[in-house]
Design a protein around this motif. Sequence first.
Motif, mmCIF file in Angstrom:
data_model
loop_
_atom_site.group_PDB
_atom_site.id
_atom_site.type_symbol
_atom_site.label_atom_id
_atom_site.label_comp_id
_atom_site.label_asym_id
_atom_site.label_seq_id
_atom_site.Cartn_x
_atom_site.Cartn_y
_atom_site.Cartn_z
ATOM 1 N N THR A 45 0.816 -0.956 0.020
ATOM 2 C CA THR A 45 0.054 -0.198 0.010
ATOM 3 C C THR A 45 1.150 1.244 -0.097
ATOM 4 O OG1 THR A 45 -0.089 0.072 2.395
ATOM 5 C CG2 THR A 45 -1.971 -1.064 1.153
ATOM 6 N N LEU A 46 0.440 2.111 -0.635
ATOM 7 C CA LEU A 46 1.302 3.594 -0.581
ATOM 8 C C LEU A 46 0.402 4.784 -0.697
ATOM 9 C CD1 LEU A 46 1.396 4.349 -4.043
ATOM 10 C CD2 LEU A 46 2.295 1.946 -3.780
ATOM 11 N N ASP A 111 -2.388 7.190 -7.701
ATOM 12 C CA ASP A 111 -1.725 7.947 -6.791
ATOM 13 C C ASP A 111 -1.551 9.284 -6.733
ATOM 14 O OD1 ASP A 111 0.149 8.011 -8.504
ATOM 15 O OD2 ASP A 111 1.529 6.475 -7.687
ATOM 16 N N ALA A 112 -2.056 9.803 -8.166
ATOM 17 C CA ALA A 112 -1.997 11.025 -8.617
ATOM 18 C C ALA A 112 -0.775 11.644 -8.761
ATOM 19 C CB ALA A 112 -2.752 12.114 -7.640
ATOM 20 N N MET A 113 0.475 10.885 -8.814
ATOM 21 C CA MET A 113 1.623 11.471 -8.888
ATOM 22 C C MET A 113 2.383 10.506 -10.010
ATOM 23 S SD MET A 113 2.625 13.388 -6.697
ATOM 24 C CE MET A 113 4.307 13.460 -6.528
ATOM 25 N N SER A 114 1.907 9.704 -10.367
ATOM 26 C CA SER A 114 2.243 8.563 -11.716
ATOM 27 C C SER A 114 1.301 8.312 -12.492
ATOM 28 C CB SER A 114 3.129 7.152 -11.159
ATOM 29 O OG SER A 114 2.049 6.288 -10.637
ATOM 30 N N ASP A 115 1.554 7.442 -13.855
ATOM 31 C CA ASP A 115 0.629 7.019 -14.531
ATOM 32 C C ASP A 115 0.082 5.726 -14.117
ATOM 33 O OD1 ASP A 115 0.558 9.535 -15.958
ATOM 34 O OD2 ASP A 115 2.195 8.918 -17.252
ATOM 35 N N ARG A 116 0.264 5.309 -13.095
ATOM 36 C CA ARG A 116 -0.017 3.914 -12.612
ATOM 37 C C ARG A 116 -1.630 3.886 -12.273
ATOM 38 N NH1 ARG A 116 4.864 3.084 -8.426
ATOM 39 N NH2 ARG A 116 6.489 2.752 -9.917
ATOM 40 N N THR A 117 -2.383 2.804 -12.451
ATOM 41 C CA THR A 117 -3.524 2.300 -11.997
ATOM 42 C C THR A 117 -3.308 1.109 -11.013
ATOM 43 O OG1 THR A 117 -4.403 3.037 -14.048
ATOM 44 C CG2 THR A 117 -5.865 1.465 -12.554
ATOM 45 N N TYR A 118 -3.855 1.426 -9.878
ATOM 46 C CA TYR A 118 -3.797 0.111 -8.765
ATOM 47 C C TYR A 118 -5.323 -0.458 -8.815
ATOM 48 C CZ TYR A 118 0.475 2.740 -7.779
ATOM 49 O OH TYR A 118 1.577 3.229 -7.429
ATOM 50 N N PRO A 119 -4.960 -1.977 -8.321
ATOM 51 C CA PRO A 119 -6.211 -2.507 -8.186
ATOM 52 C C PRO A 119 -7.215 -2.323 -6.826
ATOM 53 C CG PRO A 119 -4.625 -3.987 -7.960
ATOM 54 C CD PRO A 119 -4.057 -2.624 -8.224
ATOM 55 N N THR A 137 -1.130 -6.176 -4.978
ATOM 56 C CA THR A 137 -0.596 -7.605 -4.384
ATOM 57 C C THR A 137 0.324 -8.195 -5.255
ATOM 58 O OG1 THR A 137 -2.248 -9.066 -5.321
ATOM 59 C CG2 THR A 137 -2.771 -7.843 -3.297
ATOM 60 N N SER A 138 1.100 -9.269 -4.948
ATOM 61 C CA SER A 138 1.936 -9.737 -5.740
ATOM 62 C C SER A 138 1.178 -10.598 -6.762
ATOM 63 C CB SER A 138 2.787 -11.140 -4.900
ATOM 64 O OG SER A 138 2.104 -11.601 -4.081
ATOM 65 N N ASP A 139 -0.107 -11.011 -6.586
ATOM 66 C CA ASP A 139 -0.784 -11.568 -7.698
ATOM 67 C C ASP A 139 -1.562 -10.624 -8.539
ATOM 68 O OD1 ASP A 139 -0.374 -14.014 -6.821
ATOM 69 O OD2 ASP A 139 -2.251 -14.420 -5.697
ATOM 70 N N GLU A 140 -1.986 -9.386 -8.212
ATOM 71 C CA GLU A 140 -2.457 -8.403 -8.691
ATOM 72 C C GLU A 140 -1.576 -6.906 -8.787
ATOM 73 O OE1 GLU A 140 -7.031 -7.954 -8.338
ATOM 74 O OE2 GLU A 140 -6.221 -9.074 -6.433
ATOM 75 N N PRO A 141 -0.671 -6.821 -9.700
ATOM 76 C CA PRO A 141 0.209 -5.796 -9.630
ATOM 77 C C PRO A 141 -0.410 -4.511 -10.282
ATOM 78 C CG PRO A 141 0.682 -7.269 -11.632
ATOM 79 C CD PRO A 141 -0.280 -7.864 -10.886
ATOM 80 N N PHE A 142 0.240 -3.282 -10.127
ATOM 81 C CA PHE A 142 -0.505 -2.098 -10.806
ATOM 82 C C PHE A 142 -0.192 -2.041 -12.216
ATOM 83 C CE2 PHE A 142 4.019 -1.387 -9.317
ATOM 84 C CZ PHE A 142 4.540 -0.880 -10.604
ATOM 85 N N ILE A 143 -0.954 -1.318 -12.784
ATOM 86 C CA ILE A 143 -0.605 -1.120 -14.205
ATOM 87 C C ILE A 143 0.044 0.189 -14.586
ATOM 88 C CG2 ILE A 143 -1.908 -0.780 -16.715
ATOM 89 C CD1 ILE A 143 -4.292 -2.340 -15.345
ATOM 90 N N GLY A 144 1.205 0.017 -15.381
ATOM 91 C CA GLY A 144 1.872 1.257 -15.588
ATOM 92 C C GLY A 144 3.451 1.031 -15.400
ATOM 93 N N GLU A 145 4.321 1.971 -15.827
ATOM 94 C CA GLU A 145 5.629 1.816 -15.730
ATOM 95 C C GLU A 145 6.082 1.642 -14.070
ATOM 96 O OE1 GLU A 145 8.151 4.970 -17.323
ATOM 97 O OE2 GLU A 145 6.199 5.456 -18.771
#
Length: 148
Positions: A45-46, A111-119, A137-145
């Motif tokens: 979590t972050l 997270d409004a700071m990167s182009d990542r999408t979290y589940p 999670t280790s089974d459901e990672p974020f999408i993005g760089e």
Amino acid sequence: MQTAPHTLIALGAVAVLSACSQPTGDISRDAQPFDGIAESVSITTLGTEPFWGVDIEPDGDGYTARYSSPEDLEGTTFPVTRFAGNNGISFSGERDGEAVLIALTPGECSDAMSDRTYPYTATVSIGDRTLRGCGYTSDEPFIGEEMP
């Protein structure tokens, strides 16, 4: 024409009961515990502003959490207990004498700071502070760089 007081009370009770029977929001009424996150996975979590992170790892029969921030990059490790509710999971423990509650619920999060999408969305309470952020999670990672 006046309405008798007992009629008004009965009408009020009917209104209250009918309002209680209406489901609200997207909250599941299923009584089964949430099983979307396996007990064996690692969870991250972050959040930003302030920057913080909590990593949760299975540890034998329980779990260990590590809270980190810019003031404590190495982080503080403490044991936590897992609970599966209807719409997510939570972990509770104690860090440096303060109660800690970590909650994860399914839902797209940024997270409004990167182009990542979290589940998952994450809420972390430490003592009287509440931090809001995202999780994966280790089974459901974020999408993005990896390193935006």
